[in-house]
Write an enzyme that holds these catalytic residues in place. Structure first.
Site, short mmCIF file in Angstrom:
data_model
loop_
_atom_site.label_atom_id
_atom_site.label_comp_id
_atom_site.label_asym_id
_atom_site.label_seq_id
_atom_site.Cartn_x
_atom_site.Cartn_y
_atom_site.Cartn_z
N SER A 121 0.83 -1.21 0.00
CA SER A 121 0.00 0.00 0.00
C SER A 121 0.86 1.25 0.00
O SER A 121 0.56 2.24 0.68
CB SER A 121 -0.94 -0.01 1.22
OG SER A 121 -1.82 -1.09 1.17
N SER A 176 -5.99 -0.30 -0.37
CA SER A 176 -5.97 -1.65 -0.93
C SER A 176 -5.89 -2.71 0.16
O SER A 176 -6.86 -3.43 0.38
CB SER A 176 -4.84 -1.85 -1.93
OG SER A 176 -4.88 -3.17 -2.44
N GLU A 177 -4.74 -2.81 0.86
CA GLU A 177 -4.53 -4.03 1.64
C GLU A 177 -5.34 -4.10 2.93
O GLU A 177 -5.63 -5.19 3.42
CB GLU A 177 -3.04 -4.21 1.88
CG GLU A 177 -2.38 -4.70 0.62
CD GLU A 177 -0.88 -4.61 0.62
OE1 GLU A 177 -0.24 -5.66 0.49
OE2 GLU A 177 -0.34 -3.50 0.72
N ALA A 178 -5.71 -2.96 3.49
CA ALA A 178 -6.60 -3.02 4.66
C ALA A 178 -7.90 -3.72 4.31
O ALA A 178 -8.51 -4.39 5.15
CB ALA A 178 -6.88 -1.61 5.18
#
Length: 970
Positions: free
Chosen positions: A705, A878-880
């Protein structure tokens, strides 16, 4: 003798004559050979729908429609017959402006399918649209489907004359305040028209003398000694140029290896590009057949055989770490690195558990999740006219790939050029350069001839890395008031056959176990081992889903143990100002309480409704889970960009913000517009030059991210330099001609390095204490699930996510990342798996979610805490969104029917077995505690008594590591 057939089809309104092979050609291959490459071939098995065309009025999947089964003079409509860049159809406009285009590979198939629907029904409901795409097997892995349905609804309104085309289009703000607005992605136009050339399209359009390579995968064993490779018969097959084996590799035949931890026992790279003397996993490649055509190469592959000797196979972490297991790699033991986490009472936490009023414990497994992008892997390699070996691929970290390719081939880095093709997503596996190096090796081994390497979905599923499975033993203790006293965990990560990044991966559970709660005392250990299954590689959320699988289950189990609502238990224990994370540092931000306040009324409403609508046959429940992820790669991270004033007055932005579908183009545009705002620039004033190592500086990986955060830093620096050069004494700005006349430079390159921020501290190898990144993202997940008690099938029927990613640069792009990531979470919880190498070989077999597996009741609420370490207040995204959402689904299943799933995915048979147990009055107990390599407490004592020196301690001294002010939400 090959017998060909001449045919005529009416394609997009015109009769087209062609010659085909009725035994081999499909409708898709014929269409593409005619130059209509908007028809994409993804899975090649009729599962994904990217190849959808309309044949005599019906939507068909052209990749499995044999040309011999198509009547001559049939009418075919492809994406090119629906609209063109200068004459768009409303559906194409709607897709662009509704945020329905991400990687774009599946987009033509969806548009063709939607076009057929709207020819039959101009007023469909959302559910009718979903039913249509379900029936015609249109699969999207990026969007989560909601924005696609939005686009079709919008297009239908225009086609019914209920609104004008302009009414569904994003309008540019007149005040030129673009940041945060849903501007259309620059690449969207080409994607909705089918003229974006992905890897297979580029291969089809390469020069005539291009060689075509097909890999040889024996698929005979997970672990075997190669005694002989028989290639002679294959080399005699028509059109074969060469069969390339490891003996033909002029370099080390390895990708690069970097050690992250002093507790790492691996001494070097274990990953051969082409298998040498051993097969380490089922999908290993032993050779490549290279021929004048792909068909000739495919025919010859069948003639390559090997003699082999079976070796002991260890398919799981639990098998590989047993005391009697033999070493898979001779240079290090199977269990090869570990990262402890010690906080507060640390080694004395067992005494806290003995005295605690409430304790829970369990053992949890997260699966080997496959990425399942719709586009496969395809690479081109050739010597350019600039004297550089040029690799076109699905790059995620261009300059690191150059190093890996150089390592594998023995070429100097300065002789290698990497260009990212338009990419149909990778979701993380693109950080591994193994297949990119394969194409380079083949080119060098075949007398420097240009080479195209194309890998089928089944081959790629067997070959590629996956999310590393995890086995975790965890414990949690609370006081009488429901406050967490202590936590313990022992987490083992199955990194498969090869090592790259494995000792980096273990730092993620060491940071995200029980994030973002206040855990005053903890004792944890994360270990990594090699096995004979697919190697572990990056996947969105990298390492954090494995942690949340353990910690978010324990949070729900504790809430049930003490009789407290799961929401209230979490609310009581979220971190607040003054609390520190498990790595002993303040949280970067404290938005948790406000985010839970936003969710609370929604949670109460959905919980009440679910209780009312639940029936004995269809039980409903609600689950929540906290998640989040780091931003940037920490102390090593850098980002370099350049800005150049062009003769036409535009400004070129040069970077390697690799677009995997997340929007590297729109991200670069938004940050550049914001950085150059004093100039009054518009989107048309910015020219993006991206992702070619010859002309673009190193902006780092599209991972962690990091790109939005790091690019914001770098482009602000470059913009300041450019504007300083352009600025006159009266405050106005010079134009291009004035700059040239005055001899002022036109191009400015700037590099931002995270080490400039001395608040960073890598994790201590003895305690896990550290503060490695400058920002985090936060996501609070809630899922509503319905369980069919007859079959055990669980369906997610509603989803809510409250996130905090800082100031949003482009809301449509963030929404796309959210919906897409959350759809992966639902799949991870319920269906996605790559364990059985014969069953899980296809998208369908590996459990890719269809549109009816993902709820249309999909809700995002963006809560914004401006980040004080970023010039635009942004963090990352994105990754959260793919961190802990799977546990909201798993917790909802338990809430619905009382069945706690301890090992993912929650297949119907697992839930049904639990329901049957409950019906018999039996208790559902956690699996027996996993043996992860040695006794947990003994191992922690060993680490304590055998300290290691931080590899980076001299570079980043701790006395400079605690100077930031955390952000508090009032």
């Amino acid at each position: 003798m090959m017998r060909l057939k001449k045919m005529i089809l009416n394609i997009n309104g015109a009769d087209r004559m062609f010659i085909c092979d009725p035994e081999r050609d499909t409708l898709a291959s014929v269409i593409r050979r005619l130059g209509l490459t908007g028809t994409k071939v993804g899975c090649g098995e009729g599962v994904c729908g990217s190849c959808s065309v309309i044949l005599d009025g019906r939507v068909v999947r052209s990749c499995v429609r044999k040309i011999s089964d198509v009547d001559e003079y049939s009418h075919v409509t492809t994406i090119e017959g629906i609209g063109a860049p200068n004459y768009l159809h409303p559906i194409q406009v709607a897709f662009m402006h509704a945020g329905a285009v991400q990687c774009g590979f599946c987009t033509p198939g969806f548009i063709v399918s939607a076009y057929a629907l709207l020819r039959q029904n101009l007023d469909p409901t959302r559910e009718e649209i979903r039913d249509w795409f379900q029936k015609h097997r249109n699969i999207c892995r990026c969007t989560g489907y909601k924005q696609i349905v939005d686009a079709v609804m919008n297009a239908a309104k225009v086609m019914r004359n209920d609104c004008a085309l302009e009414d569904i289009m994003v309008k540019l703000p007149e005040d030129k305040e673009y940041y945060g607005k849903p501007l259309v992605r620059p690449a969207a136009l080409a994607k909705v028209c089918g003229v974006a050339d992905y890897g297979d399209d580029i291969e089809l359009k390469m020069p005539e003398n291009t060689l075509h390579a097909v890999l040889v995968q024996p698929k005979v064993a997970f672990h075997a000694r190669i005694k002989a490779i028989h290639k002679e018969e294959a080399e005699r097959m028509p059109g074969v140029y060469k069969v390339v084996t490891a003996e033909d590799v002029k370099g080390p035949n390895r990708v690069g290896f970097f050690t992250f931890s002093p507790r790492t026992l691996a001494t070097g790279q274990t990953h051969p590009i082409i298998a040498e003397d051993k097969i380490y996993n089922y999908g290993d490649v032993v050779a490549f057949v290279v021929a004048d055509t792909k068909a000739h190469a495919q025919d010859a592959v069948k003639k390559v055989t090997i003699d082999w000797e079976q070796l002991p196979e260890y398919k799981t972490y639990l098998e590989a770490v047993m005391p009697d297991a033999e070493r898979i790699h001779e240079d290090h033991p199977n269990l090869w690195s570990e990262q402890p986490t010690v906080k507060g009472a640390g080694h004395d936490t067992p005494s806290l558990f003995k005295e605690a009023p409430y304790t829970v414990e369990g053992s949890f497994y997260s699966s080997r999740e496959p990425h399942m992008n719709i586009e496969g892997d395809t690479i081109q390699a050739y010597w350019g006219d600039d004297g550089l070996l040029t690799i076109h691929c699905k790059a995620m970290m261009i300059y690191t790939h150059i190093g890996d390719i150089a390592e594998a081939t023995g070429l100097p880095e300065e002789k290698i050029r990497v260009i990212q093709n338009p990419t149909g997503s990778t979701f993380g596996w693109g950080v591994s350069a193994a297949t990119f190096a394969m194409a380079a090796i083949i080119c060098l081994a075949c007398d420097d001839m240009p080479v195209a390497l194309s890998i089928t979905h089944q081959e790629f599923m067997a070959l590629s890395g996956k999310r590393a499975p995890s086995f975790s033993n965890g414990k949690l203790a609370c006081d009488n008031d429901g406050k967490i006293l202590a936590a313990e965990w022992d987490c083992g990560l199955d990194h498969g056959s090869y090592n790259e990044f494995g000792d980096d991966l273990i730092t993620r559970p060491a940071r995200f176990m029980f994030f973002p709660y206040n855990v005053p005392n903890c004792l944890g250990l994360t270990r990594v081992a090699c096995t004979n299954h697919n190697y572990g590689t990056s996947y969105r959320g990298y390492g954090s889903p494995q942690a949340y699988t353990c910690s978010e289950a324990l949070m729900d189990m504790m809430a049930k143990r003490i009789g407290m609502d799961p929401f209230e238990f979490r609310y009581k224990n979220i971190a607040r100002p003054g609390d520190t994370n498990i790595n002993q540092y303040p949280f970067r931000e404290y938005p948790m309480e406000k985010m839970m306040d936003i969710l609370r009324p929604i949670y109460e409403e959905v919980k009440e409704r679910a209780a009312k609508e639940s029936t004995p046959e269809k039980k409903r429940g609600v689950g929540i889970a906290w998640g989040g992820y780091n931003v940037t790669e920490g102390i090593f991270d850098q980002c370099t960009v350049a800005l150049e004033l062009l003769p036409d007055g535009r400004i070129a932005k040069y970077d390697t913000w690799q677009d995997q579908g997340q929007g590297g183009d729109i991200g670069a545009l938004m940050t550049t517009l914001e950085a150059l705002k004093p100039l009054g620039v518009t989107p048309d004033d910015i020219k993006l030059v991206q992702n070619d190592s010859k002309i673009c500086p190193d902006s780092g990986a599209t991972a962690s991210s990091r790109q939005h955060y790091m690019n914001s830093k770098a482009v602000a620096m470059a913009a300041e330099q450019l504007m300083n050069g352009m600025r006159k004494e009266d405050g106005s700005y010079r134009n291009y001609d004035e700059m040239v006349v005055e001899g002022i430079p036109l191009k400015y390159e700037a590099q931002y390095q995270n080490p400039e921020d001395r608040t960073l501290k890598y994790l201590d190898p003895n305690t896990g204490k550290g503060n490695p990144v400058p920002a985090y993202t936060y996501a609070l997940h809630m899922a509503e699930v319905e369980v069919d008690t007859k079959t055990g099938k669980a369906t997610c029927i509603g989803y809510w996510c409250i996130d905090d990613v800082g100031v949003i640069g482009n809301v449509a792009a963030v929404d796309g990342q959210a919906y897409g990531g959350l759809s992966h979470c639902i799949g991870f919880a319920l269906t996605e798996n790559y364990d059985d190498v014969k069953k899980h070989t296809s998208l369908a077999g590996a459990g890719v979610p269809t549109i009816k597996d993902i709820p249309d009741n999909f809700n995002l609420i963006h809560h914004c805490t401006p980040r004080n370490t970023n010039p635009f207040g942004s963090s990352g995204a994105s990754e959260a969104f793919q961190s802990a959402g799977h546990m909201a689904v798993i917790n909802a299943i338990d809430n619905a029917c009382g069945v706690r799933i301890f090992d993912l995915p929650a297949y119907p048979e697992k839930i049904k077995a639990g329901l049957d147990k409950l019906a018999r009055g039996e208790e559902i107990l956690p699996p027996k505690k996993y043996f992860l390599g040695s006794d947990f407490y003994e191992e922690m004592e060993y680490i304590k008594d055998n300290p290691k020196t931080d590899l980076f301690e001299d570079m980043f001294p701790e006395d400079k590591a605690e100077t930031y002010e955390p952000i508090v939400v009032e």
